[in-house]
Write an enzyme that holds these catalytic residues in place. Structure first.
Site, short mmCIF file in Angstrom:
data_model
loop_
_atom_site.label_atom_id
_atom_site.label_comp_id
_atom_site.label_asym_id
_atom_site.label_seq_id
_atom_site.Cartn_x
_atom_site.Cartn_y
_atom_site.Cartn_z
N PRO A 182 4.51 -5.31 -8.87
CA PRO A 182 3.94 -6.13 -7.99
C PRO A 182 4.04 -7.39 -7.85
O PRO A 182 3.89 -8.22 -7.00
CB PRO A 182 2.45 -5.85 -8.22
CG PRO A 182 2.33 -5.21 -9.57
CD PRO A 182 3.66 -4.58 -9.95
N HIS A 236 -0.19 -19.50 3.69
CA HIS A 236 0.17 -20.31 2.57
C HIS A 236 1.28 -20.74 2.32
O HIS A 236 2.37 -20.08 2.39
CB HIS A 236 -0.23 -18.92 1.20
CG HIS A 236 -1.60 -18.96 1.11
ND1 HIS A 236 -1.96 -18.70 -0.44
CD2 HIS A 236 -2.76 -18.69 1.86
CE1 HIS A 236 -3.49 -18.67 -0.28
NE2 HIS A 236 -3.91 -18.52 1.11
N LYS A 240 6.17 -7.77 -3.14
CA LYS A 240 7.39 -7.31 -2.31
C LYS A 240 7.20 -6.04 -1.78
O LYS A 240 7.80 -5.47 -0.82
CB LYS A 240 8.65 -7.58 -2.91
CG LYS A 240 8.96 -8.94 -3.38
CD LYS A 240 9.38 -9.46 -2.08
CE LYS A 240 9.47 -11.07 -1.95
NZ LYS A 240 8.57 -11.67 -1.02
N TYR A 254 10.74 -15.36 -2.39
CA TYR A 254 9.02 -15.24 -2.14
C TYR A 254 8.74 -15.18 -0.82
O TYR A 254 7.90 -14.11 -0.38
CB TYR A 254 8.22 -16.34 -2.89
CG TYR A 254 6.67 -16.00 -3.03
CD1 TYR A 254 6.33 -15.29 -4.22
CD2 TYR A 254 5.91 -16.15 -2.02
CE1 TYR A 254 4.85 -14.81 -4.53
CE2 TYR A 254 4.66 -15.64 -2.29
CZ TYR A 254 4.14 -15.07 -3.42
OH TYR A 254 2.67 -14.73 -3.60
N TYR A 309 -0.07 -17.72 -10.12
CA TYR A 309 0.43 -16.78 -11.24
C TYR A 309 0.61 -17.61 -12.78
O TYR A 309 1.16 -18.65 -12.72
CB TYR A 309 1.93 -16.82 -10.71
CG TYR A 309 2.01 -15.77 -9.56
CD1 TYR A 309 2.35 -14.43 -9.49
CD2 TYR A 309 1.99 -16.32 -8.51
CE1 TYR A 309 2.33 -13.77 -8.34
CE2 TYR A 309 2.24 -15.49 -7.12
CZ TYR A 309 2.51 -14.29 -7.24
OH TYR A 309 2.40 -13.60 -6.07
P1 FAD Z 1 2.12 4.50 0.65
O1 FAD Z 1 1.17 3.31 0.92
O2 FAD Z 1 2.04 5.12 -0.70
O3 FAD Z 1 1.69 5.56 1.92
C1 FAD Z 1 2.20 7.13 1.67
C2 FAD Z 1 1.42 7.98 2.36
O4 FAD Z 1 1.72 9.25 2.22
C3 FAD Z 1 0.00 7.95 1.68
O5 FAD Z 1 -0.98 7.74 2.56
C4 FAD Z 1 -0.10 9.33 0.97
O6 FAD Z 1 -1.41 9.86 0.91
C5 FAD Z 1 1.00 10.20 2.20
N1 FAD Z 1 1.30 11.39 1.28
C6 FAD Z 1 1.93 11.31 0.03
N2 FAD Z 1 2.39 12.43 -0.06
C7 FAD Z 1 2.37 13.14 0.88
C8 FAD Z 1 2.77 14.67 1.18
N3 FAD Z 1 3.07 15.39 0.53
N4 FAD Z 1 2.21 14.95 2.56
C9 FAD Z 1 1.56 14.17 3.39
N5 FAD Z 1 1.39 12.82 3.22
C10 FAD Z 1 1.69 12.54 1.73
N6 FAD Z 1 2.45 -4.15 -3.11
C11 FAD Z 1 2.30 -5.57 -2.69
O7 FAD Z 1 3.11 -6.07 -2.12
N7 FAD Z 1 1.44 -6.07 -3.44
C12 FAD Z 1 0.41 -5.59 -4.46
O8 FAD Z 1 -0.47 -6.15 -4.91
C13 FAD Z 1 0.64 -4.08 -4.46
N8 FAD Z 1 -0.44 -3.51 -5.26
C14 FAD Z 1 -0.32 -2.26 -5.42
C15 FAD Z 1 -1.14 -1.56 -5.93
C16 FAD Z 1 -1.03 -0.05 -6.31
C17 FAD Z 1 -2.17 0.64 -7.16
C18 FAD Z 1 -0.01 0.61 -5.73
C19 FAD Z 1 0.02 2.14 -5.81
C20 FAD Z 1 0.81 -0.07 -4.99
C21 FAD Z 1 0.61 -1.37 -4.74
N9 FAD Z 1 1.68 -2.31 -3.88
C22 FAD Z 1 1.45 -3.62 -3.76
C23 FAD Z 1 2.68 -1.61 -3.21
C24 FAD Z 1 2.40 -1.40 -1.75
O9 FAD Z 1 0.83 -1.04 -1.61
C25 FAD Z 1 3.33 -0.36 -1.28
O10 FAD Z 1 4.70 -0.86 -1.28
C26 FAD Z 1 3.01 0.01 0.17
O11 FAD Z 1 1.67 0.92 0.04
C27 FAD Z 1 4.24 1.13 0.64
O12 FAD Z 1 3.64 1.70 1.83
P2 FAD Z 1 4.07 3.45 2.19
O13 FAD Z 1 3.67 3.76 3.59
O14 FAD Z 1 5.64 3.25 2.01
O15 FAD Z 1 3.67 4.24 1.01
C1 DHB Z 2 -1.15 -9.86 -4.79
C2 DHB Z 2 -0.59 -8.84 -5.45
C3 DHB Z 2 0.75 -9.59 -6.04
O1 DHB Z 2 1.11 -8.43 -6.70
C4 DHB Z 2 1.16 -10.68 -5.72
O2 DHB Z 2 2.24 -11.26 -6.20
C5 DHB Z 2 0.35 -11.52 -4.99
C6 DHB Z 2 -0.67 -11.21 -4.40
C7 DHB Z 2 -2.70 -9.55 -4.04
O3 DHB Z 2 -2.95 -8.42 -4.41
O4 DHB Z 2 -3.20 -10.11 -3.56
#
Ligand code: FAD
Ligand code: DHB
Length: 389
Positions: free
Chosen positions: A292, A72, A296, A384, A200
């Site tokens: 979100p 994009h 990022k 972005y 957006y």
């Molecule tokens: P996580 O994905 O949270 O992974 C952590 C892992 O650790 C999980 O699998 C969990 O089960 C495990 N864990 C937790 N506690 C323990 C424990 N005690 N022992 C062992 N394992 C454990 N980001 C975007 O950029 N765009 C989005 O649209 C977006 N939407 C999101 C929507 C939601 C509902 C959430 C919660 C987050 C969203 N994010 C989004 C953020 C993005 O998904 C996260 O920044 C990303 O998943 C971070 O990855 P991570 O591996 O650091 O953490």
């Molecule tokens: C999506 C989520 C976001 O927060 C964003 O800024 C752009 C895209 C998505 O889930 O597709």
């Protein structure tokens, strides 16, 4: 059991770090609390910066991303005065890639399987020990049995609700936080995206976002009060509200269908310091949360992994312990860059409860600057598409 790096959490951060370390000849064990299916089923991020894409290639799992990811080169912003586009390519010569977090985790698991990675799922009651000494260890339970892993370093990749951050003594931790007074209701549907690029929308009824995963899978979000719950939102009510907030021509022609996933996420900005406690390093959502808006979260997790991978490589392969000291300052610089940008995107696009007429005028002025000032677009596009690593 013994390993060089014990990784807590098998989400995107933990898997990417494990994959990079293993390819560099460093041993890892990943402990994940949930089942693999649970991790793979979580619908979250959808937009990757170039840095995150490059990391996945370096980890040897970029083949499907290269085939199926959609570049994009800009995005749209809709306001009460109409819609305008920010052209990332023209402003900063960059693009982002639309590719879902579910696909990223699937590719990482496939690569880890092929590499013979040691990943324990349903690892319960994980606890970290002797972090300040030279021989840290991890205990956990699986299938009712207690286990111990001795290691050189621990990477806390266990997300916002994990135990890694809590393992740093509370009196030594500083937490910077802003909680926003609304959430995002998200819907995934098997429908063609409403537009070619993301929209957006700033609307008097609240923020809306039209996003996508691929040509037949759409992702939409609307701002909702924190008191709302998913059960209170029928598919019909969701589409109806979304259409009201998007530009009329887009709303008229867009395809709707059953929601295959529907969830509400609260919005929060959060950073915990220090990122390092002895031999423990916090990575991704374990250390920070962004709202979100601006996509990022996953991208920041990828840059944290990049900095920690370099630090651990230096310490383990080159016996350069000073490399470890570089992790926190390098990561934090970029973390605060993304904190600022996602806070700003959130503040110019949402309706805040009790927003005054003055606040409203400032928001409109911000959007007008973005529409009309090339320099404002350069700053937006640079952030972005991703600040440099
Ligand atoms: P996580 O994905 O949270 O992974 C952590 C892992 O650790 C999980 O699998 C969990 O089960 C495990 N864990 C937790 N506690 C323990 C424990 N005690 N022992 C062992 N394992 C454990 N980001 C975007 O950029 N765009 C989005 O649209 C977006 N939407 C999101 C929507 C939601 C509902 C959430 C919660 C987050 C969203 N994010 C989004 C953020 C993005 O998904 C996260 O920044 C990303 O998943 C971070 O990855 P991570 O591996 O650091 O953490
Ligand atoms: C999506 C989520 C976001 O927060 C964003 O800024 C752009 C895209 C998505 O889930 O597709």
């Amino acid at each position: 059991m013994r390993t060089q790096v014990a990784i807590i959490g098998g989400g995107p951060s933990g898997l990417l770090l494990s994959q990079l370390l293993m390819r560099a000849g460093i041993s890892t064990v990943v402990l994940e609390r949930q089942t693999r299916d649970y991790v793979l089923g979580r619908i979250r991020a959808g937009v990757l910066e170039r840095g995150a894409v490059e990391m996945l290639h370096r980890a040897g799992c970029g083949a499907r991303l290269a085939r199926e990811g959609i570049a994009h080169e800009g995005c749209n912003l809709s306001t009460v005065n109409g819609m305008f586009r920010v052209d990332f390519q023209a402003r900063v010569g960059e693009a982002v890639t639309v590719y879902g977090q579910t696909e990223v985790t699937q590719d990482l698991y496939a690569a880890q399987d092929a590499a013979g990675a040691v990943i324990f799922h349903e690892a319960l009651n994980v606890a970290l020990h002797d972090l300040e000494g030279s021989a840290p260890w991890v205990s956990y339970e699986k299938d009712g049995q207690s286990h111990r892993i001795d290691c050189d370093y621990i990477a806390g990749c266990d997300g916002f609700h994990g135990i890694s951050r809590q393992s740093i003594p509370a009196e030594k931790r500083t937490e910077y936080e802003r909680v926003y007074p609304f959430g995002w209701l998200g819907v995934l549907s098997r429908t063609a995206p409403a537009a070619e690029e993301l929209i957006y929308a700033n609307h008097p009824r609240g923020f809306a976002l039209a996003s996508m995963r691929n040509p037949t899978l759409s992702r939409y979000y609307i701002q909702v009060p924190l008191s709302d719950n998913v059960e209170g939102w029928s598919d019909h009510a969701f589409w109806d509200e979304l259409k009201r907030r998007l530009p009329a021509d887009v709303a008229e022609s867009m395809e709707t269908g059953p929601a295959i996933e529907k969830s509400i996420a609260p919005l929060r900005s959060f950073v915990a310091e220090p990122l390092r406690w002895g031999r423990l390093f916090l990575v991704g959502d374990a250390a920070h949360i962004v709202p979100p808006t601006g996509a990022k979260g996953l991208n920041l997790a990828a840059s944290d992994v990049h900095y920690l991978f370099e630090a651990l490589q230096g310490a383990i392969l080159e016996r350069d312990d000073a490399a470890l000291d570089q992790y926190a300052p390098r990561a934090l610089k970029r973390i605060w860059g993304a904190m600022r940008f996602s806070w700003w995107m959130t503040s110019i696009l949402h309706r805040f409860p009790g927003q005054s007429d003055f606040d409203q005028k400032i928001q409109e002025s911000e959007l007008l600057q973005l529409e009309t000032l090339e320099s404002a677009q350069v700053t937006m596009a640079r952030n972005y598409t991703g600040l440099p690593y």
